[in-house]
Design a protein around this motif. Structure first.
Motif, mmCIF file in Angstrom:
data_model
loop_
_atom_site.group_PDB
_atom_site.id
_atom_site.type_symbol
_atom_site.label_atom_id
_atom_site.label_comp_id
_atom_site.label_asym_id
_atom_site.label_seq_id
_atom_site.Cartn_x
_atom_site.Cartn_y
_atom_site.Cartn_z
ATOM 1 N N ARG A 120 0.858 -1.192 0.000
ATOM 2 C CA ARG A 120 0.000 0.000 0.000
ATOM 3 C C ARG A 120 0.893 1.241 0.000
ATOM 4 O O ARG A 120 1.822 1.349 0.794
ATOM 5 N N ILE A 121 0.600 2.177 -0.914
ATOM 6 C CA ILE A 121 1.349 3.443 -0.978
ATOM 7 C C ILE A 121 0.341 4.571 -0.781
ATOM 8 O O ILE A 121 -0.369 4.939 -1.718
ATOM 9 N N PRO A 122 0.244 5.099 0.438
ATOM 10 C CA PRO A 122 -0.742 6.165 0.659
ATOM 11 C C PRO A 122 -0.300 7.471 0.019
ATOM 12 O O PRO A 122 0.887 7.785 -0.014
ATOM 13 N N PHE A 123 -1.235 8.188 -0.557
ATOM 14 C CA PHE A 123 -0.971 9.564 -0.995
ATOM 15 C C PHE A 123 -2.240 10.340 -0.741
ATOM 16 O O PHE A 123 -3.324 9.915 -1.133
ATOM 17 N N GLY A 124 -2.101 11.458 -0.016
ATOM 18 C CA GLY A 124 -3.299 12.200 0.394
ATOM 19 C C GLY A 124 -4.226 11.250 1.131
ATOM 20 O O GLY A 124 -3.791 10.448 1.950
ATOM 21 N N ALA A 125 -5.512 11.312 0.771
ATOM 22 C CA ALA A 125 -6.472 10.445 1.452
ATOM 23 C C ALA A 125 -6.575 9.086 0.759
ATOM 24 O O ALA A 125 -7.272 8.204 1.243
ATOM 25 N N ASN A 126 -5.919 8.934 -0.382
ATOM 26 C CA ASN A 126 -6.106 7.729 -1.183
ATOM 27 C C ASN A 126 -4.917 6.767 -1.045
ATOM 28 O O ASN A 126 -3.878 7.128 -0.513
ATOM 29 N N GLY B 297 -2.577 3.878 -3.254
ATOM 30 C CA GLY B 297 -2.220 3.073 -4.414
ATOM 31 C C GLY B 297 -1.614 1.770 -3.924
ATOM 32 O O GLY B 297 -1.402 1.586 -2.719
ATOM 33 N N ARG B 298 -1.354 0.878 -4.837
ATOM 34 C CA ARG B 298 -0.697 -0.371 -4.447
ATOM 35 C C ARG B 298 0.397 -0.686 -5.439
ATOM 36 O O ARG B 298 0.129 -0.858 -6.621
ATOM 37 N N ALA B 299 1.623 -0.751 -4.930
ATOM 38 C CA ALA B 299 2.758 -1.030 -5.816
ATOM 39 C C ALA B 299 2.831 -2.532 -6.080
ATOM 40 O O ALA B 299 2.619 -3.326 -5.162
ATOM 41 N N ASP B 300 3.116 -2.901 -7.312
ATOM 42 C CA ASP B 300 3.097 -4.325 -7.671
ATOM 43 C C ASP B 300 4.091 -5.140 -6.844
ATOM 44 O O ASP B 300 3.725 -6.146 -6.258
ATOM 45 N N GLU C 205 6.975 -1.570 -10.912
ATOM 46 C CA GLU C 205 5.633 -1.582 -11.483
ATOM 47 C C GLU C 205 5.653 -2.449 -12.736
ATOM 48 O O GLU C 205 6.547 -2.331 -13.576
ATOM 49 N N CYS C 206 4.682 -3.310 -12.839
ATOM 50 C CA CYS C 206 4.651 -4.270 -13.941
ATOM 51 C C CYS C 206 3.382 -4.040 -14.748
ATOM 52 O O CYS C 206 2.304 -3.906 -14.183
ATOM 53 N N TYR D 112 4.632 6.742 -7.334
ATOM 54 C CA TYR D 112 4.793 5.882 -6.151
ATOM 55 C C TYR D 112 6.154 6.141 -5.482
ATOM 56 O O TYR D 112 6.266 6.167 -4.261
ATOM 57 N N LEU D 113 7.180 6.308 -6.326
ATOM 58 C CA LEU D 113 8.517 6.561 -5.773
ATOM 59 C C LEU D 113 8.507 7.874 -4.992
ATOM 60 O O LEU D 113 8.990 7.946 -3.863
#
Ligand code: ADP
Length: 561
Positions: A273-279, A281-284, A299-300, A319-320
């Motif tokens: 899980r990669i949080p940014f702001g309130a949302n 993402g998910r790194a592969d 990322e794939c 993500y980075l």
């Protein structure tokens, strides 16, 4: 919020119809300069055309062999006819080329500038609103502060996934936290984003995004469903992924790479899980240490049907940035083992593309070979060959083996006394080494264990067997490498300095010779180095090789065999 929601494939079908019904988007002539040519494994040709207004990505499908013939060439001006094509598995638009003509013969045609064409597309889409329900397949912050997420149908079969990109502008927050896998309903206006050649739904009101809580009505084939569930029980997570999708195969390849012995101090994690702001993402795939600190993110991607999405590294970069990680790996299924490596450049605040060995060096791991059997990795490096961390570096030597200038001085100065003594011994024995030949010495104080001294031809206009002699330098160096069990080797651009061989002519001979030698060896199951670097010192030479790599359909690091 409206009540009628379409699924993603229905919206895509509407979009295709809008484009097909608009005569200004069909049978259009454009004119411009070709760049970034690449051919996918299944024979689709992708390239960019830039006129003085904008750039557009073009595609020629593999059913149009006559059009593909001797075309396109980087740097050439072209006039091409075609139509806007909707790459529905990527949420991208392209220009599908259907015919072309000589620039001079084309004056009678009515050309449209790329910006007029994309404006027409934008206007055509803008008048349509889209209400769609789907599952978030990716989510990440764009550098501009926008939030981008992609929706897929919840019920699609894996092979015909349609995707639509949705955008929340800066300042528009979703009323709930958005995360990959979440099911949502959104409504907004269709539009395009010219810099990534994407079409999108622009959502400019937080009320136009809604969580779906009721259970999806899966219409997946029950038999497949059952089979997948059985697989999940029987296979390890990597093989399970790989069995499902081509993206899974890429993920599997990356996980295996990160799980190799050279990364023994690290562990891998999927779907971090990669949080940014309130949302979120998910790194592969991520590489982390025992304290859960992130060192690299991979990322794939499954590349779209037209195979043209290699440049799309925006998500990885965000993500980075969001996680403060400096190293990235971008992989896609054009070749599951050929990856792009990124390293943060803190001065510029952006990322540089680096080689695999630089990536491994940055992680402080040993760059031993992990190349699949029967393959050789070619790497293009802008740098100084004396620093190359390979078994052998090649020197551009003089026939008498007396100290020359350029790369010869650099190598012999760095190699020190030991190398001089070894050269002396050979010089006494051989007296002169003819052009095209090569001899080997130890590397002395160099990081490389050996130096192969190849004597290049002096350029005399090109009719004195210079091409054959140059090719011999590379072939003989490789033969010596094989005889000495050398597994990694670095070449400079032999003869292109003081010996005056034009680099534009030397580069294709070099790459084709090495490619043929390596392919032949693999075909015959013979030994051949597994890593071959081309180390170019000056920018002009490097750029020339970049172009030549692209002409062969190669990335800056690629596998052949
Ligand atoms: P030649 O006499 O065979 O032309 P040169 O040494 O003059 O040999 O040049 C060969 C190529 O090597 C040129 O492209 C030159 O820019 C490049 N070169 C010079 N120094 C280095 C170095 N330290 N590392 C890699 N390439 C180098």
């Amino acid at each position: 919020m409206p009540t009628e929601f379409k699924n993603v494939s229905e919206i895509t079908q509407n979009l295709i119809r809008i484009v097909q019904d608009n005569s200004n988007l069909q049978n259009v002539w454009i004119q411009g300069k070709i760049s970034e040519v690449n051919r996918t494994q299944n024979g689709i040709l992708n390239f960019k055309v830039t006129d003085n207004s904008k750039v557009i990505e073009c595609v020629i499908f593999n059913d149009n062999a006559s059009l593909q013939e001797n075309f396109p060439v980087i740097g050439n001006e072209v006039s091409v006819k075609g139509q806007i094509y909707i790459a529905k598995d990527m949420s991208k638009y392209r220009f599908m080329v259907t015919s072309r003509e000589d620039p001079d013969a084309s004056l009678s045609n009515q050309f449209v500038s790329v910006s007029t064409l994309t404006n027409t597309l934008e206007t055509a889409l803008k008048t349509h609103s889209a209400e769609v329900q789907g599952k978030i397949s990716e989510i990440y912050p764009a550098p501009s502060g926008f939030t981008i997420f992609k929706l897929k149908d919840e019920t699609a079969h894996r092979q015909d996934d349609n995707i639509i990109e949705c955008v929340l502008p800066r300042g528009i927050e979703s009323p709930f936290s958005l995360e990959k896998g979440e099911r949502v309903r959104v409504s907004g206006q269709l539009g395009i984003f010219a810099s990534t050649r994407a079409y999108r739904i622009n959502i400019d009101d937080p009320n136009n995004i809604e969580q779906v809580t009721e259970q999806p009505t899966l219409n997946e084939c029950q038999e497949c469903h059952q089979r997948f569930n059985n697989l999940r029980d029987q296979l390890c997570p990597i093989c399970y992924d790989a069995s499902l999708t081509s993206e899974g195969i890429v993920i599997g390849a990356v996980v295996r790479y990160f799980s190799g012995h050279k990364f023994s101090g690290f562990s891998t994690e999927r779907e971090r899980r990669i949080p940014f702001g309130a949302n979120v993402g998910r790194a592969d795939v991520v590489l982390r240490d025992s304290e859960n600190r992130l060192f690299a993110i991979a990322e794939c991607k499954r590349i779209g049907d037209d195979g043209s999405d290699r440049i799309e590294q925006g998500q990885l970069k965000s993500y980075l940035n969001a996680s403060g990680t400096n190293l990235g790996l971008f992989a896609d299924d054009t070749d599951p083992y050929e990856w792009i490596f990124l390293k943060k450049n803190s001065e510029r605040g952006d990322f540089d593309e680096i080689s695999r060995s630089q990536f491994e060096k940055a992680l402080n791991v040993d760059p031993v070979s992990d190349i699949p059997p029967g393959k050789t990795r070619l790497e293009l490096i802008h740098g100084n060959i004396i620093e190359a961390e390979v078994d052998a570096i090649v020197n551009a030597a003089k026939a008498e083996l007396t100290k020359g200038s350029g790369v010869d001085t650099a190598i012999r100065d760095a190699g020190g006394e030991e190398i001089e003594r070894a050269i002396q011994e050979i010089a006494e024995r051989e007296s002169v080494c003819p052009p095209g030949s090569a001899v080997i010495t130890i590397g002395g104080s160099l990081p490389a264990k050996y130096v192969i001294h190849a004597v290049g031809p002096i350029w005399q206009g090109g009719n004195r067997s210079e091409p054959e002699l140059l090719a011999d330098c590379y072939k003989n160096s490789l033969k010596i490498a094989v005889e000495n069990g050398i597994r990694s080797i670095a070449f400079p651009a032999i003869s292109t300095g003081n010996y005056g061989y034009p680099i534009e002519q030397a580069a294709p001979i070099t790459l084709n010779t090495v490619k043929e030698f390596v392919e032949q060896a693999h075909q015959n199951n013979e030994m051949v180095p597994e890593r071959i670097q081309f180390v170019l010192f000056d920018e002009e030479a490097y750029n020339c090789y970049v172009k030549e790599f692209a002409n062969l359909g190669f990335g800056l690091s690629c596998l052949i065999g």
